[in-house]
Design a protein around this motif. Structure first.
Motif, PDB file in Angstrom:
ATOM      1  N   LEU A 336       0.830  -1.198   0.000  1.00 30.40           N
ATOM      2  CA  LEU A 336       0.000   0.000   0.000  1.00 30.40           C
ATOM      3  C   LEU A 336       0.868   1.254   0.000  1.00 30.40           C
ATOM      4  CD1 LEU A 336      -2.627  -1.048   2.708  1.00 30.40           C
ATOM      5  CD2 LEU A 336      -2.988  -1.003   0.244  1.00 30.40           C
ATOM      6  N   PRO A 337       0.351   2.343  -0.535  1.00 33.49           N
ATOM      7  CA  PRO A 337       1.082   3.614  -0.446  1.00 33.49           C
ATOM      8  C   PRO A 337       1.290   3.996   1.008  1.00 33.49           C
ATOM      9  CG  PRO A 337      -0.758   3.777  -1.998  1.00 33.49           C
ATOM     10  CD  PRO A 337      -0.906   2.480  -1.274  1.00 33.49           C
ATOM     11  N   VAL A 338       2.271   4.835   1.260  1.00 36.07           N
ATOM     12  CA  VAL A 338       2.544   5.339   2.611  1.00 36.07           C
ATOM     13  C   VAL A 338       2.249   6.830   2.628  1.00 36.07           C
ATOM     14  CG1 VAL A 338       4.267   5.583   4.434  1.00 36.07           C
ATOM     15  CG2 VAL A 338       4.319   3.580   2.917  1.00 36.07           C
ATOM     16  N   PRO A 339       1.344   7.249   3.551  1.00 34.32           N
ATOM     17  CA  PRO A 339       0.499   6.425   4.427  1.00 34.32           C
ATOM     18  C   PRO A 339      -0.588   5.698   3.624  1.00 34.32           C
ATOM     19  CG  PRO A 339      -0.184   8.706   4.559  1.00 34.32           C
ATOM     20  CD  PRO A 339       1.036   8.687   3.679  1.00 34.32           C
ATOM     21  N   PRO A 340      -1.070   4.556   4.126  1.00 33.66           N
ATOM     22  CA  PRO A 340      -2.096   3.805   3.383  1.00 33.66           C
ATOM     23  C   PRO A 340      -3.389   4.595   3.294  1.00 33.66           C
ATOM     24  CG  PRO A 340      -1.815   2.897   5.579  1.00 33.66           C
ATOM     25  CD  PRO A 340      -0.722   3.890   5.392  1.00 33.66           C
ATOM     26  N   PRO A 341      -4.047   4.554   2.152  1.00 33.28           N
ATOM     27  CA  PRO A 341      -5.310   5.300   1.997  1.00 33.28           C
ATOM     28  C   PRO A 341      -6.414   4.676   2.832  1.00 33.28           C
ATOM     29  CG  PRO A 341      -4.950   3.882   0.096  1.00 33.28           C
ATOM     30  CD  PRO A 341      -3.710   3.782   0.934  1.00 33.28           C
ATOM     31  N   LYS A 342      -7.201   5.521   3.442  1.00 29.08           N
ATOM     32  CA  LYS A 342      -8.346   5.034   4.222  1.00 29.08           C
ATOM     33  C   LYS A 342      -9.666   5.437   3.578  1.00 29.08           C
ATOM     34  CE  LYS A 342      -6.398   2.945   7.733  1.00 29.08           C
ATOM     35  NZ  LYS A 342      -6.635   1.497   7.992  1.00 29.08           N
TER      36      LYS A 342
END
Length: 381
Positions: A336-342
């Motif tokens: 996942l991208p950092v930060p992970p998408p919420k």
């Protein structure tokens, strides 16, 4: 010849034995036969029988008996207008005849004469909850015999026990029929829901193929995948013969394998690694959100984890302490991208399904891939 105290003791012992038997047995014919055997033994008569009133209200059938010639019990019928049994049912009173040769109140049936019966006493087996009487309990003797009040009280007690047994077994039979009917209707409904969902999947897939815009096509197929997860759930319930539980491992394994077929070209470049424990049983209410969560994870991995390259997606289901099951989903993609998408729809839905199941959703992600873990309570825990 028994003394009076011995006679009463024999009657009490017979009642005790029969009361226990009538409570345990689910076979009405055997209960009636045992009643005949015990009353004949306790009252010292040669014969006894239970005569049941047929649904037409006019015909009496010898339902059970002891001491009678072949062809009588279970077969022979008489009209309610003849014999002491009919008189007892019409009057709702005990009918005692110490000497049938002197009897003027009724005609003695031919099969009773053929058996050499000289005396009889019968009491009504009442119906419960306002229902018509079941029939009569009767003892017959081949010699003239006086039946006292104690004998009649004994017979009435037996008849009351029989009435309770008949009522209990009839109620049980009604409940079984109702349960069978409900299960049949539920299976039919389940079958129709499964078929309707299958039609919906086909329509959505057809509509998606006709759309030119990739975004619209992807949106419709996303809906189709979610409907397919529910269709497969109903299919597993229907095939398993159960309406309220299913093997979670079998369901999730089949669901995971079927998801790849929705993604054109994915089967060749993405492998599915399954490691599921069988025998972990859940209810449909638990299986549905779990299936949808698996659908969202696998779909997101196929769309975002590998780009145009190859990779693996895994699902592990195993037993956990305290009657729980642990579900792990993973891929070996780019993470996942950092930060992970919420804010992604898939992740929000997975979190929502976790809350619905009362389970926290644990995510981990790095350059070696993305992992998700949930722990759920098994059915009955």
């Amino acid at each position: 010849m028994r003394s009076r105290p011995e006679h009463l003791l024999a009657q009490q012992a017979a009642l005790a034995r029969f009361g226990e038997y009538a409570l345990m047995s689910e076979d009405l014919d055997r209960i009636l036969h045992e009643a005949c055997r015990l009353v004949a033994e306790a009252l010292g008569t040669d014969l006894a029988k239970v005569v049941a009133l047929e649904p037409d209200g006019q015909t009496l059938r010898v339902r059970a008996g002891i001491g009678w010639s072949p062809g009588v019990v279970g077969t022979l019928t008489t009209h309610i207008g003849t014999g002491p049994e009919g008189l007892a049912l019409r009057s709702k009173e005990a009918v005692v005849s110490p000497d049938l040769a002197e009897e003027r109140r009724f005609d003695v049936p031919d099969f009773v004469k053929a058996q050499g019966v000289r005396a009889s006493a019968c009491v009504v087996i009442m119906g419960l909850d306002g229902k018509p009487p079941y029939g009569v309990l009767q003892v017959d003797s081949r010699r003239p015999q006086a039946f006292g009040e104690q004998d009649l009280a004994f017979l009435r007690t037996y008849a009351n026990l029989l009435a309770s047994a008949v009522g209990r077994l009839r109620a049980n039979a009604r409940l079984r029929r109702k349960a069978d009917d409900n299960e049949r209707l539920l299976r039919e409904l389940q079958h129709r829901v499964k078929n309707n969902l299958q039609v919906m999947v086909a329509i959505l897939d057809l509509q998606a193929r006709q759309l030119r815009a990739p975004e619209s096509r992807a949106a419709l197929r996303s809906v189709a995948r979610r409907v397919e997860a529910l269709r497969l759930l109903h299919d597993k319930l229907h095939l398993s013969g159960e309406v309220d539980q299913l093997d979670l491992g079998e369901y999730l394994a089949q669901l995971s394998a079927s998801l790849l077929s929705f993604h054109e070209g994915s089967t060749a470049r993405v492998q599915l690694a399954l490691e599921v424990e069988r025998g972990l049983v859940v209810s449909p209410d638990q299986a549905a959100p779990l299936g949808l969560a698996v659908n969202e994870f696998i779909t997101n991995s196929l769309k975002h984890a590998f780009g145009e390259g190859s990779g693996r997606i895994g699902l592990t289901l195993s037993a956990a302490p305290a009657q729980r099951a642990r579900l792990r989903l993973w891929d070996d993609g780019q993470g996942l991208p950092v930060p992970p998408p919420k804010t992604g729809t898939g992740m929000r839905m997975i979190e929502s399904f976790g809350r619905q199941l009362g389970s926290a959703v644990h995510w981990t992600s790095d350059s070696s891939g993305t992992r998700l873990e949930m722990t759920i309570r098994l059915r009955g825990a």
